[in-house]
Design an enzyme around this catalytic site. Sequence first.
Site, short mmCIF file in Angstrom:
data_model
loop_
_atom_site.label_atom_id
_atom_site.label_comp_id
_atom_site.label_asym_id
_atom_site.label_seq_id
_atom_site.Cartn_x
_atom_site.Cartn_y
_atom_site.Cartn_z
N SER A 116 36.94 -106.71 59.61
CA SER A 116 37.27 -105.47 60.32
C SER A 116 36.79 -105.48 61.76
O SER A 116 35.78 -106.13 62.10
CB SER A 116 36.58 -104.32 59.59
OG SER A 116 36.59 -103.15 60.36
N TYR A 140 29.20 -100.32 56.95
CA TYR A 140 30.48 -100.94 56.61
C TYR A 140 30.68 -102.21 57.45
O TYR A 140 30.90 -103.31 56.92
CB TYR A 140 31.62 -99.95 56.80
CG TYR A 140 32.99 -100.58 56.75
CD1 TYR A 140 33.43 -101.19 55.59
CD2 TYR A 140 33.83 -100.58 57.87
CE1 TYR A 140 34.68 -101.79 55.53
CE2 TYR A 140 35.08 -101.17 57.81
CZ TYR A 140 35.50 -101.78 56.66
OH TYR A 140 36.72 -102.39 56.60
N LYS A 144 30.52 -106.36 56.37
CA LYS A 144 31.65 -107.27 56.65
C LYS A 144 31.15 -108.47 57.47
O LYS A 144 31.51 -109.62 57.21
CB LYS A 144 32.76 -106.53 57.40
CG LYS A 144 33.52 -105.55 56.53
CD LYS A 144 34.48 -106.27 55.60
CE LYS A 144 35.15 -105.36 54.60
NZ LYS A 144 35.98 -106.07 53.64
N1 UFG Z 1 40.96 -89.15 63.84
C1 UFG Z 1 41.07 -87.80 64.09
N2 UFG Z 1 41.27 -86.98 63.03
C2 UFG Z 1 41.36 -87.41 61.74
C3 UFG Z 1 41.26 -88.80 61.49
C4 UFG Z 1 41.05 -89.64 62.57
O1 UFG Z 1 40.98 -87.36 65.23
O2 UFG Z 1 41.53 -86.58 60.82
C5 UFG Z 1 40.76 -90.06 64.98
C6 UFG Z 1 39.48 -90.87 64.87
O3 UFG Z 1 38.42 -90.16 65.46
C7 UFG Z 1 39.85 -92.14 65.62
C8 UFG Z 1 41.35 -92.30 65.36
O4 UFG Z 1 41.79 -91.01 64.95
O5 UFG Z 1 39.66 -91.95 66.97
C9 UFG Z 1 41.65 -93.29 64.26
O6 UFG Z 1 40.84 -92.95 63.13
P1 UFG Z 1 41.04 -93.62 61.71
O7 UFG Z 1 40.09 -92.93 60.78
O8 UFG Z 1 42.48 -93.62 61.37
O9 UFG Z 1 40.62 -95.12 61.94
P2 UFG Z 1 39.25 -95.69 62.57
O10 UFG Z 1 39.56 -96.06 63.98
O11 UFG Z 1 38.09 -94.82 62.34
O12 UFG Z 1 39.02 -96.91 61.59
C10 UFG Z 1 39.37 -98.18 61.91
C11 UFG Z 1 39.52 -98.95 60.60
C12 UFG Z 1 38.17 -99.17 59.99
C13 UFG Z 1 37.23 -99.76 60.99
C14 UFG Z 1 37.12 -98.85 62.19
C15 UFG Z 1 36.18 -99.43 63.21
O13 UFG Z 1 40.33 -98.25 59.70
O14 UFG Z 1 38.29 -100.06 58.89
O15 UFG Z 1 38.39 -98.72 62.76
O16 UFG Z 1 35.67 -98.38 64.02
F1 UFG Z 1 36.00 -99.87 60.45
#
Ligand code: UFG
Length: 330
Positions: A116, A140, A144
């Site tokens: 990841s 997490y 990894k």
């Molecule tokens: N977000 C929102 N509202 C939500 C969900 C997400 O504003 O309800 C935002 C998050 O803050 C982020 C973006 O949308 O800025 C994407 O969020 P996700 O939860 O879809 O994905 P992440 O970027 O948090 O997660 C990804 C991978 C993980 C990894 C992570 C590393 O899915 O496996 O990046 O930071 F660990």
Amino acid sequence: MSVIVTGGAGYIGSHIVKRLVEMGEAPIVIDDLSEGHRDSIGECRLIIGDFSDPEVLGKAIADDDPPFIIHMAANSLVGESIVNPSKYYENNLIKSLRMLDFLREEKVKGIVFSSSAAVYGEPKEIPIKENHPQDPTNPYGETKLSFERALEWYRRSYSIGYVSLRYFNAAGADPDGTIGENHADETHLIPRLLLAILGRIESVEVFGDDYPTYDGTCIRDYIHVMDLAEAHILAMVFLERNRGAGRIFNLGNGEGFSVLEVIEMVKRVTGRDVPVKIGKRRQGDPAVLLASSAKIVEELRWKARFPSLADIIETAWKWHRAHPEGYKKK
Ligand code: UFG
């Protein structure tokens, strides 16, 4: 070719399994169905159980046909890992090490590991290359990274080849609409937006609009799950030709979209309005995550077939619209 996919009934795993079946392979899935769905892997052979259990692994490995292992089984929620690190160390690291110890006795052809972008932590340079400092900001990412490091030491001492793929933001679904993303507790942005349109959740909170980005919301690099699946196939081909090699590759599109841009694109693709509200920052979210995937393009000749965000959302929408309640049974 013999292929075992741990966590193969999960979101990304099921797309890999489907791709393998389309290629004429007969992958064996090991999944405890804690997150995965029986219905996501069609008629594929499924061994329900713990991937670190020698008996379970032993059942999957035929004596005459050394397998590839695509190791997808893991817990993958950043927030949960901060609240409950023990679960992540146990399931992502300890069990994976136990599996690795079993595998070193077997003549496996190599391991393709689901890693990841979380291994990097807060980016110091954008786009992020594989040699960017690795300083995870949550358990997490830490688990990894720890397993990636174990893979390299085991490779040096026991000659087990591996390819570790560091995914950025996986999204989308098989364009035929038969399989897709279905988490019990959906936390990811794109599926949450689609679930809100379908009335399955009330609204989506934008986690912070005060980041140092052009519109104040976080920027992410979204990659189509089919393009991720293809990379696993290329990784196996690489390991077949380069026994005992070890490689780490990023997987992203190298193009960033802010949360507000994703919301706009979801509205455009679906032709529907999305109920959103602006909220506070979520702990552990870096402002920008953007991959350089130049290394996998050059070394494995990987090329994204679905690089456009519109296509990613379109395919996810097709799945969600046809299966508003997800898979029927576990
Ligand atoms: N977000 C929102 N509202 C939500 C969900 C997400 O504003 O309800 C935002 C998050 O803050 C982020 C973006 O949308 O800025 C994407 O969020 P996700 O939860 O879809 O994905 P992440 O970027 O948090 O997660 C990804 C991978 C993980 C990894 C992570 C590393 O899915 O496996 O990046 O930071 F660990």
